[in-house]
Every structure is written in structure tokens, then in C-alpha cells.
Write a protein that holds these residues in place. Structure first.
Motif, PDB file in Angstrom:
ATOM      1  N   ALA A  12     -36.335  23.105  -7.915  1.00  0.00           N
ATOM      2  CA  ALA A  12     -37.362  23.823  -7.171  1.00  0.00           C
ATOM      3  C   ALA A  12     -36.657  24.752  -6.203  1.00  0.00           C
ATOM      4  N   MET A  13     -37.103  25.996  -6.139  1.00  0.00           N
ATOM      5  CA  MET A  13     -36.437  26.963  -5.265  1.00  0.00           C
ATOM      6  C   MET A  13     -37.453  27.888  -4.623  1.00  0.00           C
ATOM      7  N   SER A  14     -37.015  28.547  -3.566  1.00  0.00           N
ATOM      8  CA  SER A  14     -37.836  29.545  -2.904  1.00  0.00           C
ATOM      9  C   SER A  14     -37.841  30.833  -3.721  1.00  0.00           C
ATOM     10  N   VAL A  15     -38.668  31.786  -3.325  1.00  0.00           N
ATOM     11  CA  VAL A  15     -38.727  33.066  -4.032  1.00  0.00           C
ATOM     12  C   VAL A  15     -37.368  33.753  -4.033  1.00  0.00           C
ATOM     13  N   ASP A  16     -36.581  33.557  -2.962  1.00  0.00           N
ATOM     14  CA  ASP A  16     -35.262  34.186  -2.907  1.00  0.00           C
ATOM     15  C   ASP A  16     -34.152  33.268  -3.417  1.00  0.00           C
ATOM     16  N   PHE A 178     -42.641  31.127  -0.883  1.00  0.00           N
ATOM     17  CA  PHE A 178     -42.113  31.635   0.385  1.00  0.00           C
ATOM     18  C   PHE A 178     -40.624  31.938   0.251  1.00  0.00           C
ATOM     19  N   PHE A 179     -40.102  32.646   1.249  1.00  0.00           N
ATOM     20  CA  PHE A 179     -38.683  32.981   1.345  1.00  0.00           C
ATOM     21  C   PHE A 179     -38.008  32.040   2.331  1.00  0.00           C
ATOM     22  N   VAL A 180     -36.724  31.786   2.104  1.00  0.00           N
ATOM     23  CA  VAL A 180     -35.901  31.067   3.078  1.00  0.00           C
ATOM     24  C   VAL A 180     -35.144  32.070   3.959  1.00  0.00           C
TER      25      VAL A 180
END
Length: 226
Positions: A12-16, A178-180
């Protein structure tokens, strides 16, 4: 020659593209529906692998959460939880980590040296594959142990190695909405030379929305497990 296990990468990862932020608190990149989906994948796997850094950073339990899924595994003559597997060049892991203390499933540590074996005596089976255990060697040993399906849950180094060496069959990637935005945050993969590029893209088999979270399911070697 024994066929290697079917390898499913789950992340699982953020959009960035971040797996976490750089803080000491775990960043949740998913929701309950997706956590339950991952739990079903665990229950269907013979073994779950994470890298040593994931154990140090996240202290995961790697257990099946659902009581009904655990009961179903037992009814099929399996342990309630899949075998736990980790790879460590140094063997420098805390024996009190939940990887070693939680659940009754067997544990395999691919590392080097008798000192590592002594450290985890009674907690795990240590398999000496040298100072830098290679994924292909790990898979060969798992195949000899009759592991047919391996779920790789991270982290960055493990994802990178299995993908760069063409040893992954499926990728299930959850994207958080979301972005980190932190250059020090761990990413899904390191830089590398990957078989799946602009000229040879992955095959997108499924897109699923779970609230604002999206699952992308890719087949990497053309044939799904089973």
C-alpha cells in the motif's frame, strides 16, 4: 527440478509512491475493507515474507486476523497462520519482535552464520544462504519445504529485489488518496532495472475501489495462481 512458489507482492502506498512517512508512527495507507482483503490473501498463502527492515520499523505480527479464516485453515489441516519468513544479511533482529513472539506458525530466517542460529534458537529456523541471501535461493529453499504460494509484504528492498530479478508473478498495489511529500520516506521500490517497462508493461487484471482507496492488481508473468 522443483517449481518455485507463486510469488504475490502486496503493498500500500501514497499517491507519490511512499510506503510510510519518516516518523516513528506507522502511517495508515489503507482502510478496513482493504485490511480485510489483505487478511484473505494471507489466509490463502502458505508463507508470508518481509524484509528485516520491515520487522525493525513496523514490528508486524503477520497473522491472519479473521477467526473464520483461521478456523478454515485448521479444518484443511494447516496451521492457523502461514509460515513467517524474513531475510537478513546481518541477522541483527530483536528476538522480542512480534515476528518471533506472536502466533504459533513456524518461522524461517534466511541469514548467515552460527551466531544467528544461536540467537534465534527455539524461535525460528535459521537457513544459512550466505551474507546476502538472494531471492532465487530463498525461493528454491521454500520450494523444497513445499511452499507453493508466497506473499511478500515488504519492504522497499524486498519489493525491489523480487521485481528486478523477475521473480514476482503478481502485484497487488493499493493507492491511498493522499501525498506524503517527504523525501526521506520509504518508497515502494528503489531504482533498478525492471523487466516491466514502457516496452513490456504489466497486465492490469483488476481495478477495485474501496471508498477512496484503489486496488490495482497486475499479473506479471501472464498466468494467475491456480
Amino acid at each position: 527440478m522443483t517449481r518455485r512458489p507463486y510469488v504475490l507482492l502486496s503493498a500500500a502506498m501514497s499517491v507519490d509512491g511512499c510506503l510510510d512517512d519518516a516518523s516513528d508512527t506507522r502511517l495508515l495507507l489503507s482502510n478496513e475493507e482493504d485490511f480485510d482483503r489483505v487478511d484473505a490473501l494471507r489466509a490463502a498463502s502458505d508463507a508470508i515474507l518481509v524484509g528485516a527492515n520491515t520487522i525493525r520499523r513496523d514490528n508486524p505480527r503477520l497473522l491472519v486476523r479473521s477467526a473464520s479464516r483461521r478456523a478454515d485453515r485448521v479444518a484443511r489441516g494447516l496451521a492457523a497462520d502461514p509460515i513467517k519468513v524474513t531475510v537478513s544479511a546481518s541477522g541483527d533482529l530483536d528476538p522480542a519482535s512480534r515476528f518471533f513472539t506472536d502466533g504459533d506458525a513456524p518461522r524461517l530466517v534466511y541469514a548467515s552464520g552460527a551466531r544467528t542460529a544461536d540467537r534465534f534458537a527455539g524461535l525460528a529456523t535459521v537457513v544459512d544462504l550466505g551474507v546476502a541471501p538472494e531471492p532465487a535461493a530463498v525461493l528454491a529453499d521454500l520450494a523444497e519445504r513445499h511452499i507453493r504460494t508466497l506473499m511478500v509484504e515488504g519492504g522497499t528492498s524486498m519489493h525491489t529485489q523480487f521485481l528486478a530479478e523477475g521473480l514476482a508473478d503478481e502485484l497487488q498495489l493499493t493507492i491511498a488518496p493522499f501525498f506524503v511529500g517527504d523525501r526521506d520516506a520509504p518508497r515502494f521500490v528503489h531504482s533498478g532495472s525492471f523487466r516491466w517497462n514502457a516496452e513490456h508493461p504489466m497486465s492490469l487484471r483488476e481495478v477495485r475501489t474501496m471508498g477512496d482507496v484503489v486496488l490495482l492488481r497486475y499479473l506479471l508473468n501472464g498466468v494467475a495462481d491456480g
